[in-house]
Design a protein around this motif. Structure first.
Motif, PDB file in Angstrom:
ATOM      1  N   TYR A   1       0.825  -1.211   0.000  1.00 47.87           N
ATOM      2  CA  TYR A   1       0.000   0.000   0.000  1.00 47.87           C
ATOM      3  C   TYR A   1       0.857   1.258   0.000  1.00 47.87           C
ATOM      4  CZ  TYR A   1      -4.562  -2.212   0.551  1.00 47.87           C
ATOM      5  OH  TYR A   1      -5.725  -2.916   0.330  1.00 47.87           O
ATOM      6  N   LEU A   2       1.989   1.213   0.682  1.00 47.73           N
ATOM      7  CA  LEU A   2       2.904   2.348   0.683  1.00 47.73           C
ATOM      8  C   LEU A   2       3.406   2.614  -0.734  1.00 47.73           C
ATOM      9  CD1 LEU A   2       4.588   4.450   2.245  1.00 47.73           C
ATOM     10  CD2 LEU A   2       6.335   2.686   2.560  1.00 47.73           C
ATOM     11  N   GLY A   3       3.773   1.542  -1.448  1.00 47.68           N
ATOM     12  CA  GLY A   3       4.229   1.692  -2.818  1.00 47.68           C
ATOM     13  C   GLY A   3       3.150   2.240  -3.734  1.00 47.68           C
ATOM     14  N   LEU A   4       1.926   1.737  -3.596  1.00 55.51           N
ATOM     15  CA  LEU A   4       0.826   2.194  -4.437  1.00 55.51           C
ATOM     16  C   LEU A   4       0.496   3.656  -4.154  1.00 55.51           C
ATOM     17  CD1 LEU A   4      -1.395   1.628  -6.507  1.00 55.51           C
ATOM     18  CD2 LEU A   4      -2.833   0.758  -4.644  1.00 55.51           C
ATOM     19  N   GLY A   5       0.400   4.020  -2.888  1.00 48.15           N
ATOM     20  CA  GLY A   5       0.092   5.402  -2.530  1.00 48.15           C
ATOM     21  C   GLY A   5       1.165   6.362  -3.009  1.00 48.15           C
ATOM     22  N   PHE A   6       2.421   5.964  -2.848  1.00 45.17           N
ATOM     23  CA  PHE A   6       3.542   6.785  -3.289  1.00 45.17           C
ATOM     24  C   PHE A   6       3.495   6.985  -4.795  1.00 45.17           C
ATOM     25  CE2 PHE A   6       8.378   7.040  -3.872  1.00 45.17           C
ATOM     26  CZ  PHE A   6       8.413   8.392  -3.564  1.00 45.17           C
ATOM     27  N   TYR A   7       3.162   5.931  -5.532  1.00 46.35           N
ATOM     28  CA  TYR A   7       3.125   6.025  -6.987  1.00 46.35           C
ATOM     29  C   TYR A   7       1.973   6.909  -7.460  1.00 46.35           C
ATOM     30  CZ  TYR A   7       3.866   4.678 -11.803  1.00 46.35           C
ATOM     31  OH  TYR A   7       4.134   4.719 -13.146  1.00 46.35           O
ATOM     32  N   ILE A   8       0.836   6.822  -6.804  1.00 45.52           N
ATOM     33  CA  ILE A   8      -0.298   7.687  -7.149  1.00 45.52           C
ATOM     34  C   ILE A   8       0.094   9.157  -6.993  1.00 45.52           C
ATOM     35  CG2 ILE A   8      -2.615   8.418  -6.432  1.00 45.52           C
ATOM     36  CD1 ILE A   8      -3.128   5.463  -5.673  1.00 45.52           C
ATOM     37  N   LEU A   9       0.794   9.473  -5.902  1.00 42.91           N
ATOM     38  CA  LEU A   9       1.248  10.845  -5.672  1.00 42.91           C
ATOM     39  C   LEU A   9       2.234  11.281  -6.757  1.00 42.91           C
ATOM     40  CD1 LEU A   9       1.325  13.367  -3.903  1.00 42.91           C
ATOM     41  CD2 LEU A   9       3.124  12.276  -2.545  1.00 42.91           C
ATOM     42  N   LEU A  10       3.144  10.389  -7.145  1.00 41.54           N
ATOM     43  CA  LEU A  10       4.102  10.694  -8.207  1.00 41.54           C
ATOM     44  C   LEU A  10       3.391  11.003  -9.521  1.00 41.54           C
ATOM     45  CD1 LEU A  10       6.880   7.975  -7.697  1.00 41.54           C
ATOM     46  CD2 LEU A  10       7.100  10.427  -7.315  1.00 41.54           C
ATOM     47  N   GLU A  11       2.414  10.178  -9.864  1.00 40.05           N
ATOM     48  CA  GLU A  11       1.668  10.387 -11.107  1.00 40.05           C
ATOM     49  C   GLU A  11       0.923  11.721 -11.075  1.00 40.05           C
ATOM     50  OE1 GLU A  11       1.672   8.982 -13.871  1.00 40.05           O
ATOM     51  OE2 GLU A  11       2.206   6.878 -13.692  1.00 40.05           O
ATOM     52  N   ALA A  12       0.363  12.058  -9.923  1.00 41.77           N
ATOM     53  CA  ALA A  12      -0.361  13.327  -9.807  1.00 41.77           C
ATOM     54  C   ALA A  12       0.571  14.514 -10.050  1.00 41.77           C
ATOM     55  CB  ALA A  12      -1.020  13.428  -8.431  1.00 41.77           C
ATOM     56  N   VAL A  13       1.795  14.419  -9.553  1.00 45.27           N
ATOM     57  CA  VAL A  13       2.769  15.498  -9.738  1.00 45.27           C
ATOM     58  C   VAL A  13       3.211  15.582 -11.195  1.00 45.27           C
ATOM     59  CG1 VAL A  13       5.105  16.294  -9.166  1.00 45.27           C
ATOM     60  CG2 VAL A  13       3.599  15.439  -7.359  1.00 45.27           C
ATOM     61  N   ILE A  14       3.514  14.440 -11.799  1.00 50.25           N
ATOM     62  CA  ILE A  14       4.018  14.432 -13.179  1.00 50.25           C
ATOM     63  C   ILE A  14       2.938  14.868 -14.169  1.00 50.25           C
ATOM     64  CG2 ILE A  14       3.469  12.103 -14.010  1.00 50.25           C
ATOM     65  CD1 ILE A  14       6.974  13.580 -14.147  1.00 50.25           C
ATOM     66  N   PHE A  15       1.669  14.693 -13.806  1.00 53.75           N
ATOM     67  CA  PHE A  15       0.565  15.076 -14.696  1.00 53.75           C
ATOM     68  C   PHE A  15       0.182  16.550 -14.563  1.00 53.75           C
ATOM     69  CE2 PHE A  15      -0.297  10.756 -15.944  1.00 53.75           C
ATOM     70  CZ  PHE A  15      -1.099  10.856 -17.070  1.00 53.75           C
ATOM     71  N   LEU A  16       0.726  17.245 -13.575  1.00 56.17           N
ATOM     72  CA  LEU A  16       0.351  18.640 -13.354  1.00 56.17           C
ATOM     73  C   LEU A  16       0.486  19.511 -14.607  1.00 56.17           C
ATOM     74  CD1 LEU A  16       1.572  19.659  -9.768  1.00 56.17           C
ATOM     75  CD2 LEU A  16      -0.718  19.967 -10.721  1.00 56.17           C
ATOM     76  N   PRO A  17       1.650  19.501 -15.284  1.00 58.96           N
ATOM     77  CA  PRO A  17       1.798  20.400 -16.436  1.00 58.96           C
ATOM     78  C   PRO A  17       0.828  20.116 -17.574  1.00 58.96           C
ATOM     79  CG  PRO A  17       3.934  19.588 -15.696  1.00 58.96           C
ATOM     80  CD  PRO A  17       2.896  18.783 -14.995  1.00 58.96           C
ATOM     81  N   ILE A  18       0.690  18.841 -17.958  1.00 60.23           N
ATOM     82  CA  ILE A  18      -0.145  18.532 -19.125  1.00 60.23           C
ATOM     83  C   ILE A  18      -1.619  18.813 -18.842  1.00 60.23           C
ATOM     84  CG2 ILE A  18      -0.489  16.072 -18.575  1.00 60.23           C
ATOM     85  CD1 ILE A  18      -0.242  15.525 -21.594  1.00 60.23           C
ATOM     86  N   LEU A  19      -2.083  18.546 -17.617  1.00 55.54           N
ATOM     87  CA  LEU A  19      -3.483  18.825 -17.291  1.00 55.54           C
ATOM     88  C   LEU A  19      -3.721  20.330 -17.159  1.00 55.54           C
ATOM     89  CD1 LEU A  19      -4.335  15.953 -14.786  1.00 55.54           C
ATOM     90  CD2 LEU A  19      -5.046  16.188 -17.169  1.00 55.54           C
ATOM     91  N   TYR A  20      -2.726  21.052 -16.669  1.00 61.18           N
ATOM     92  CA  TYR A  20      -2.839  22.511 -16.585  1.00 61.18           C
ATOM     93  C   TYR A  20      -2.962  23.107 -17.989  1.00 61.18           C
ATOM     94  CZ  TYR A  20      -1.526  27.387 -15.928  1.00 61.18           C
ATOM     95  OH  TYR A  20      -1.497  28.759 -15.952  1.00 61.18           O
ATOM     96  N   ILE A  21      -2.140  22.610 -18.917  1.00 60.70           N
ATOM     97  CA  ILE A  21      -2.199  23.094 -20.297  1.00 60.70           C
ATOM     98  C   ILE A  21      -3.532  22.709 -20.937  1.00 60.70           C
ATOM     99  CG2 ILE A  21      -1.169  22.884 -22.593  1.00 60.70           C
ATOM    100  CD1 ILE A  21       1.515  22.389 -21.200  1.00 60.70           C
ATOM    101  N   ALA A  22      -3.972  21.461 -20.702  1.00 65.12           N
ATOM    102  CA  ALA A  22      -5.221  20.982 -21.306  1.00 65.12           C
ATOM    103  C   ALA A  22      -6.418  21.801 -20.849  1.00 65.12           C
ATOM    104  CB  ALA A  22      -5.429  19.510 -20.969  1.00 65.12           C
ATOM    105  N   THR A  23      -6.428  22.181 -19.579  1.00 64.52           N
ATOM    106  CA  THR A  23      -7.558  22.970 -19.066  1.00 64.52           C
ATOM    107  C   THR A  23      -7.590  24.375 -19.670  1.00 64.52           C
ATOM    108  OG1 THR A  23      -6.215  23.623 -17.140  1.00 64.52           O
ATOM    109  CG2 THR A  23      -7.696  21.745 -16.867  1.00 64.52           C
TER     110      THR A  23
END
Length: 229
Positions: free
Chosen positions: A86-108
């Motif tokens: 669960y620690l690995g899964l939660g950590f990875y979800i947070l990583l994905e959220a950070v890495i997706f910030l720029p593309i979703l900001y541009i898309a919006t």
């Protein structure tokens, strides 16, 4: 600590329970990603998001940190300890959220950006469902895709780094190629569920599927964005 048997060596009831828990965790991971991403887009300063994709060396640093942290998260997710998974899964979800910030900001920022993101999400879910169905119902062994995915991953990473350093756009066909690579990853990860994981490693299995889904979503979104630009 768990001492569960491989899914392939388990009873049909145990296999069904494993698959149910795995895909439930995939769905929960996606919902968690949406929640974390929504919060980050509201609280992270626009200047910081712009810096992530505005400075090429900053983006390279982010990619490097993401790769190293992903390796760690994957290692945790395959642990026999449920809490470590669960620690690995939660950590990875947070990583994905950070890495997706720029593309979703541009898309919006596009006209009808919300609709664009929704369309990309629906296409991703539809493709994931279709590929999963193929992997489960086909008698074909998809293990041959492993080497293709590894080689394709290194080539694509090299092209991304080169593009960031030298400032060239990888273009539409690169995104199409990455959609194919992500689709191959979904087929491979789905087909290996039975022979790689134990019945207690459904959290780790869900992380691998979630990672492939997010890669697919990223490049489907990029393709749709390229049509609007």
């Amino acid at each position: 600590m768990m001492t569960d048997a491989l899914v392939a060596h388990s009873s049909e009831i145990e296999q069904a329970d494993f698959y149910k828990k795995t895909y439930l965790h995939v769905a929960l991971s996606i919902l968690a990603f949406i929640g974390v991403e929504t919060v980050l887009l509201k609280v992270v300063p626009v200047e910081l998001i712009a810096m992530m994709f505005g400075q090429k060396y900053t983006w390279l640093l982010i990619i490097g940190v993401f790769w190293l942290a992903s390796v760690l998260a994957n290692k945790w997710s395959l642990s026999q300890s449920r809490s470590t998974q669960y620690l690995g899964l939660g950590f990875y979800i947070l990583l994905e959220a950070v890495i997706f910030l720029p593309i979703l900001y541009i898309a919006t920022g596009y006209s009808g950006g919300g609709t664009l993101i929704f369309q990309a999400a629906m296409l991703t879910i539809a493709m994931f469902a279709g590929l999963s169905l193929v992997a489960f119902t086909s008698k074909k062994d998809f293990s041959f895709l492993r080497n293709i995915i590894i080689i394709g991953g290194f080539i694509s990473l090299g092209l991304i780094v080169a593009g960031a350093i030298f400032g060239f756009n990888l273009g539409l066909w690169f995104s199409v190629g990455m959609v194919v690579l992500a689709s191959a990853s979904i087929l491979y990860e789905t087909s290996k569920l039975k022979n790689v994981y134990t019945t207690g490693q459904y959290v780790g299995a869900s992380l691998q599927l979630f990672a492939s889904i997010m890669l697919l979503f990223w490049y489907i979104l990029r393709i749709l964005m390229s049509r609007r630009s």
